[in-house]
Design an enzyme around this catalytic site. Structure first.
Site, PDB file in Angstrom:
ATOM      1  N   HIS A   5      32.222   4.941  29.847  1.00 15.51           N
ATOM      2  CA  HIS A   5      31.613   3.703  30.194  1.00 15.51           C
ATOM      3  C   HIS A   5      30.734   3.714  31.212  1.00 15.51           C
ATOM      4  O   HIS A   5      30.605   4.196  32.100  1.00 15.51           O
ATOM      5  CB  HIS A   5      32.806   2.783  30.613  1.00 15.51           C
ATOM      6  CG  HIS A   5      32.367   1.249  30.917  1.00 15.51           C
ATOM      7  ND1 HIS A   5      32.710   0.815  32.346  1.00 15.51           N
ATOM      8  CD2 HIS A   5      31.518   0.425  30.202  1.00 15.51           C
ATOM      9  CE1 HIS A   5      32.211  -0.326  32.346  1.00 15.51           C
ATOM     10  NE2 HIS A   5      31.538  -0.629  31.167  1.00 15.51           N
ATOM     11  N   HIS A  41      23.215  -1.323  34.792  1.00 15.05           N
ATOM     12  CA  HIS A  41      24.186  -2.244  34.673  1.00 15.05           C
ATOM     13  C   HIS A  41      23.881  -3.615  35.640  1.00 15.05           C
ATOM     14  O   HIS A  41      23.627  -4.564  35.291  1.00 15.05           O
ATOM     15  CB  HIS A  41      25.586  -1.712  34.670  1.00 15.05           C
ATOM     16  CG  HIS A  41      26.651  -2.941  34.537  1.00 15.05           C
ATOM     17  ND1 HIS A  41      26.960  -4.036  35.212  1.00 15.05           N
ATOM     18  CD2 HIS A  41      27.444  -2.982  33.414  1.00 15.05           C
ATOM     19  CE1 HIS A  41      27.826  -4.693  34.799  1.00 15.05           C
ATOM     20  NE2 HIS A  41      28.264  -3.942  33.549  1.00 15.05           N
TER      21      HIS A  41
END
EC number: 4.6.1.-
Length: 275
Positions: A5, A41
């Site tokens: 992830h 992110h």
């Protein structure tokens, strides 16, 4: 599939593969015009993770092309799937089509190399909300116009916003897409999540003749107990910040004979059927 992830820095690719991942997920950040700029992110992100790691998107693609190209010094045979977490919720829905065009073009130029020594991994387009469905149109139109529709065989679609499964199906029907479809279910690792929707997705996957889900994965799992819970439900994949923990759980007696890691020979677009 063990999906590492938030693998947004180039140096993290080998790091997550060394921990046991055979797939990586990275975040695509767009400018206001729908142009894919960085793998990034941003804050907030998962608990215990650094949210700010990033790379220039095209440089990242150049690197993962090498990592997934047999014969390249950087080649790692275990990396078989790239999940592009498209941060379309940060831009206007009106720019989704342009974003699809741009991502397809950059994959053609930097990953697939338009047929010249490109990377071999499968590509999963993670789209946050059904309202951004125009991204898929822009992406597919670009492959067609550029004369490279053969890459559709390598590309899958996944809506990740935990929306109603029937609403997702309606959008896929509208797009004429009934193949290569994954379904994610999950939440940031900071919060607990039940399995109601996950179980509904798995039920649809296992319904004979249902075309709109071929694989289901749970995210973002960090606790071994939650990994076990998901595996008992027969998920196809787990996304985790700690791939090594997933590997450890898979080696346990309960799971060792039931699951194995996917390889390049496994088709991610086909429903799994036990022999």
């Amino acid at each position: 599939w063990i999906m590492g992830h938030m693998v947004n820095a180039i140096e993290q690719v080998d790091e997550f593969l060394n921990l046991g991942a055979n797939a990586i997920e990275f975040d695509i950040d767009f400018d206001e015009n729908g142009i894919a700029k960085y793998t990034h992110h941003g804050i907030p992100c998962d608990c215990g993770r650094l949210c700010t790691k990033s790379a220039v998107f095209t440089e990242y693609l150049d690197n993962v092309r090498q990592v997934t190209s047999p014969g390249d010094p950087k080649f790692r045979k275990e990396l078989v799937l790239l999940a592009l977490d498209l941060k379309l919720q940060r831009i206007s829905s009106e720019k989704a089509y342009v974003a699809g065009v741009d991502v397809a073009t950059k994959l053609l130029d930097h990953y697939w190399k338009r047929g010249w020594n490109g990377g071999r991994a499968y590509i999963l387009l993670n789209i946050p909300l059904v309202e951004d469905y125009e991204f898929i149109k822009g992406f597919k139109d670009t492959l067609r116009k550029e004369g490279h529709e053969q890459y559709n065989a390598k590309v899958g679609i996944n809506f990740t916003g935990n929306e109603d499964l029937d609403e997702i199906r309606k959008v896929l029907e509208k797009l004429g897409e009934d193949e290569h479809i994954w379904q994610a279910d999950g939440i940031t690792s900071c919060f607990p999540r039940g399995t109601d929707r996950l179980e509904k997705a798995l039920e649809k996957r296992d319904t004979p003749g249902y075309k709109y889900i071929s694989k289901v994965y749970a995210w973002t799992l960090v606790r071994s107990s939650i990994m076990r819970r998901s595996l008992r439900l027969n998920v196809d994949g787990v996304m985790s910040n700690y791939p090594d923990r997933v590997v450890g759980v898979l080696k346990e007696k309960e799971f060792a004979d039931k699951f194995r890691l996917a390889t390049y020979a496994d088709n991610p677009w086909e429903k799994f059927t036990s022999i």
